[in-house]
Design an enzyme around this catalytic site. Structure first.
Site, PDB file in Angstrom:
ATOM      1  N   HIS A  32      31.919  31.816  44.314  1.00  0.00           N
ATOM      2  CA  HIS A  32      32.225  31.045  43.098  1.00  0.00           C
ATOM      3  C   HIS A  32      31.494  31.752  41.948  1.00  0.00           C
ATOM      4  CE1 HIS A  32      32.019  27.629  40.306  1.00  0.00           C
ATOM      5  NE2 HIS A  32      32.908  27.000  41.057  1.00  0.00           N
ATOM      6  N   ASP A  54      24.537  28.751  48.923  1.00  0.00           N
ATOM      7  CA  ASP A  54      25.238  27.897  47.962  1.00  0.00           C
ATOM      8  C   ASP A  54      25.942  26.817  48.778  1.00  0.00           C
ATOM      9  OD1 ASP A  54      27.121  26.679  46.378  1.00  0.00           O
ATOM     10  OD2 ASP A  54      28.037  28.521  45.624  1.00  0.00           O
ATOM     11  N   GLN A 106      29.798  23.241  48.379  1.00  0.00           N
ATOM     12  CA  GLN A 106      30.994  22.779  49.066  1.00  0.00           C
ATOM     13  C   GLN A 106      30.680  22.193  50.440  1.00  0.00           C
ATOM     14  OE1 GLN A 106      33.674  23.217  46.971  1.00  0.00           O
ATOM     15  NE2 GLN A 106      34.494  21.665  48.338  1.00  0.00           N
ATOM     16  N   LYS A 153      30.090  16.712  44.061  1.00  0.00           N
ATOM     17  CA  LYS A 153      30.990  16.975  45.193  1.00  0.00           C
ATOM     18  C   LYS A 153      30.609  16.132  46.408  1.00  0.00           C
ATOM     19  CE  LYS A 153      31.795  21.830  44.022  1.00  0.00           C
ATOM     20  NZ  LYS A 153      32.972  21.836  43.205  1.00  0.00           N
ATOM     21  N   CYS A 163      37.603  29.151  40.022  1.00  0.00           N
ATOM     22  CA  CYS A 163      36.312  29.803  39.683  1.00  0.00           C
ATOM     23  C   CYS A 163      35.955  30.929  40.647  1.00  0.00           C
ATOM     24  CB  CYS A 163      35.172  28.791  39.615  1.00  0.00           C
ATOM     25  SG  CYS A 163      35.354  27.618  38.293  1.00  0.00           S
TER      26      CYS A 163
END
Lengths: 400, 313
Positions: A116, A192, A195, A218, A359
């Site tokens: 991303h 990261d 998600q 999220k 993104c």
């Protein structure tokens, strides 16, 4: 097993006549009523500053914020709440890392080929500013992580910053192995988890992750909230890139004395309502079983994948196996602008899906794909909604 | 093509709404890209297309399919219709400004700017009671071969000529009168007034009186004329009040009465009406400004435009 009826009753958006078919949770999850009520509770009952205010309202606000911090620490199995730094989102967390870690010219940093922008652009900036060497680990054609490539690239690397679950195709990278290999090679690892945090159990101790970042929005939490986790000993070595109010113990005209972690990284007055809401979201998620979430998402993903495969023009991004794609089905049609599809789906049946490059422009540019349409689901989505989506898409194909 | 249509539509809507302004900007960007032979990368055209087709698809798959297939053709059709309707609206605006009616000079069709059609209302000739709109084409109304020499005239030699055919009993003539007076004064125009007894017998006596006053008193006629147009209609139309009115102006009441009732006057007035009928007049007021006919009480700007030769079409 997920009881969607019961879960949906916790979300006001599903009340009433015009209920949207919300299939864009990879971008933004819906918020349960308890999260919104917790935020309102702050504004209605104790809308005060934390830490500095001695009055009861201030104390209550402090207590709630610190409770949220503890809940989040517990949620990801951090050693203690000091390792939890509140940010605005994953992007801010990664920027904090990039700008606070003592990177030097020539340091090798590894990222994957489907990051991303949040985990790409800050490193590109650092490359320009400091002169780090940024290396891209090329994945397999089906979107899965190529450990062999990684093993080759990690030699001599100082830092590895990779996406845990990709918002592009839903594929989860083998974080545990990656971290293990990186550590064996003397590299630190940042994950990261924007998600993944809402869809699978993140245990920072089990993973042995050095740093992770994720967003509240999220994971059923409020927008503008996020968390940056770091191992305490590492966080203590970082030099905050944003300083000012709330980050110092004291100051004179000539000097200042920084607070300890986590406060030294939380400059300025924070989004207390958001943090409290995020704490509530974590509580809500804590009541769910991640195995049930994964099972539910797989059921929906399997159905949609099978139905999409009936359209020969559709190309699914990532693995053909839905069990590898979490709650994401991202697809495109060659030489077709998928915005049109997203808009038509919305018009026909109020279906909210995301179209564009999500993104991850770098990946789309490298593959020369214009854009795609991403369907992403979560615990509140039903099989009926998946069917509405497929029926509406079929309708669109009939007119094309 | 859809970008151009969108730019125009959202551009106009953007004058009133900030959200539409953003769309207009997106459309502008798209148009710019297209005219510089680059792809429109905002997805704007596709967004518009998707929204339209989606709406149609909800109702009919067949129509949606048709729209999708011939989207460019439909866009062109709508573009042409839009250009046409824009021209039509501009023409309407121009007509309203210079003629007082969107549909053109003396045209009494519906006009959004003048929904009641008040700028075209006239008193039909020979009708003793009703006043209202009579639709005829102004092209038949003309001063050609009409002898106006017997009618009251002032500012002889003026650069412009204004002929006002009105009736004291007609509301619309009374409405137009002050504007005509103002126009004549401002432009020092050659002014001919012709009283047309539109309401039959009830207005005949005033026509006769006017004829006699003009014959004997010349300049005083204009005061008399103004008085009749500005005084209560019922009062001036009552024959019993004629003498009182004549006295008010110090006219020789007996002489005027004799003149009014004389065969010669009746013949002369009849001859004047006959002459006026040659103009193909169909209602009062009818005003000729430099021979161009304006039927019905127009706003002052219409008369001013005509006399300033602002009318191009």
């Amino acid at each position: 097993m997920i009881n969607t009826d019961k879960i949906r009753s916790d979300f006001k958006i599903f009340d009433g006549k015009k209920v949207p078919v919300y299939l864009d949770s990879a971008c933004m999850s819906l918020k349960p009523n308890s999260v919104i009520e917790a935020m309102n509770g702050y504004y209605y009952e104790f809308p005060a500053c934390t830490n500095r205010s001695p009055h009861k309202l201030g104390q209550k606000a402090t207590k709630k914020v610190e409770e949220a911090r503890k809940n989040i620490a517990k949620f990801i199995n951090a050693n203690n709440e000091k390792e939890i730094i509140f940010t605005r989102n994953t992007t801010e967390g990664i920027n904090l890392l990039v700008n606070s870690f003592p990177f030097e010219k020539g340091d090798i940093v590894l990222i994957t080929d489907k990051e991303h922008n949040s985990n790409l652009v800050p490193w590109l900036r650092l490359k320009e500013k400091v002169g780090i060497i940024l290396k891209i680990i090329k994945g397999n054609d089906d979107g899965t992580f190529n450990l062999e490539n990684f093993k080759k690239e990690v030699l001599g690397a100082k830092f590895v910053s990779i996406v845990h679950t990709s918002n592009l195709d839903g594929v989860t990278n083998p974080a545990k192995e990656i971290i293990e290999i990186a550590h064996q090679n003397g590299a630190l690892v940042h994950l990261d988890c924007a998600q993944s945090i809402a869809h699978q159990k993140i245990d920072v101790k089990k993973l042995d992750a050095d740093f992770i970042a994720f967003s509240g929005h999220k994971m059923m939490g409020p927008t503008g909230t996020g968390v940056f986790y770091g191992k305490q000993k590492l966080l203590e070595k970082l030099s905050p890139f944003m300083v000012g109010g709330d980050t110092v113990l004291s100051s004179t005209y000539e000097s200042y004395e920084m607070l300890e972690i986590p406060e030294k990284f939380e400059a300025g007055l924070q989004d207390y309502a958001g943090i409290i809401g995020l704490g509530e979201a974590v509580k809500y998620l804590g009541k769910l079983d991640y195995k049930d979430i994964e099972e539910h998402e797989l059921k929906l993903n399997k159905y949609i994948t099978e139905e999409l495969q009936k359209f020969p023009q559709i190309k699914i991004i990532g693995s053909a196996d839905p069990s590898l794609r979490s709650g994401v089905v991202n697809f495109y049609i060659e030489n077709t602008d998928m915005h049109k599809f997203a808009i038509m789906l919305d018009e026909i049946a109020g279906i909210a899906v995301r179209s564009g490059q999500h993104c991850v422009h770098s990946w789309f540019h490298s593959k020369k794909i214009y854009n795609s349409l991403r369907v992403s689901f979560y615990v509140y989505n039903t099989m009926e909604e998946a069917e509405v989506f497929i029926n509406s898409l079929t309708k669109i194909f009939k007119i094309l | 093509m859809p970008c151009i249509v969108a730019l125009i539509v959202f551009g106009i809507m953007g004058i009133f709404s900030a959200s539409q302004r953003a769309l207009a900007k997106e459309a502008l960007d798209c148009v710019f890209k297209r005219v510089t032979f680059r792809p429109c990368n905002t997805g704007f055209a596709e967004k518009v297309k998707g929204k339209l087709i989606g709406k149609v698809l909800k109702r009919s798959t067949f129509l949606a399919k048709l729209l999708n297939k011939y989207y460019e053709v439909f866009s062109w059709i709508f573009f042409i219709l839009m250009v046409g309707s824009t021209i039509w609206v501009l023409r309407g605006g121009y007509n309203f400004y210079v003629y007082g009616s969107c549909n053109g000079l003396n045209s009494s069709g519906f006009c959004a700017f003048d929904p009641s059609g008040s700028n075209n209302k006239v008193t039909p000739l020979g009708d003793s009671e009703t006043c209202g709109t009579v639709q005829k084409t102004e092209k038949t109304v003309t001063l050609k071969n009409v002898d106006l020499s017997s009618f009251p005239t002032k500012n002889v030699g003026g650069k412009d000529t204004v002929v006002f055919i009105g009736c004291y009993a007609c509301d619309y003539s009374r409405k137009a009168y002050p504007d005509i007076l103002k126009l004549v004064k401002n432009k020092n125009a050659n002014y001919i007034f012709a009283h047309y007894p539109a309401k039959g017998e009830v207005t005949n006596s005033l026509a006769n009186a006017g004829y006699c006053i003009n014959k004997d008193y010349k300049e005083k006629f204009w005061d008399w004329n103004s008085y009749l147009f500005t005084t209560d209609k019922n009062y001036i139309l009552d024959p019993a009040n004629l003498n009182t009115m004549l006295t008010k102006f110090s006219f020789d009441v007996q002489k005027i009465n004799e003149c009014v009732n004389s065969i010669e006057t009746k013949d002369a007035v009849e001859a004047e009406v006959k002459e006026l009928n040659k103009t193909n007049i169909y209602g009062t007021p009818t005003i000729f400004i430099n021979s161009k006919a304006f039927v019905g009480p127009k706003p002052y700007r219409v008369y001013r435009s005509a006399i300033n030769r602002f009318i191009f079409f």
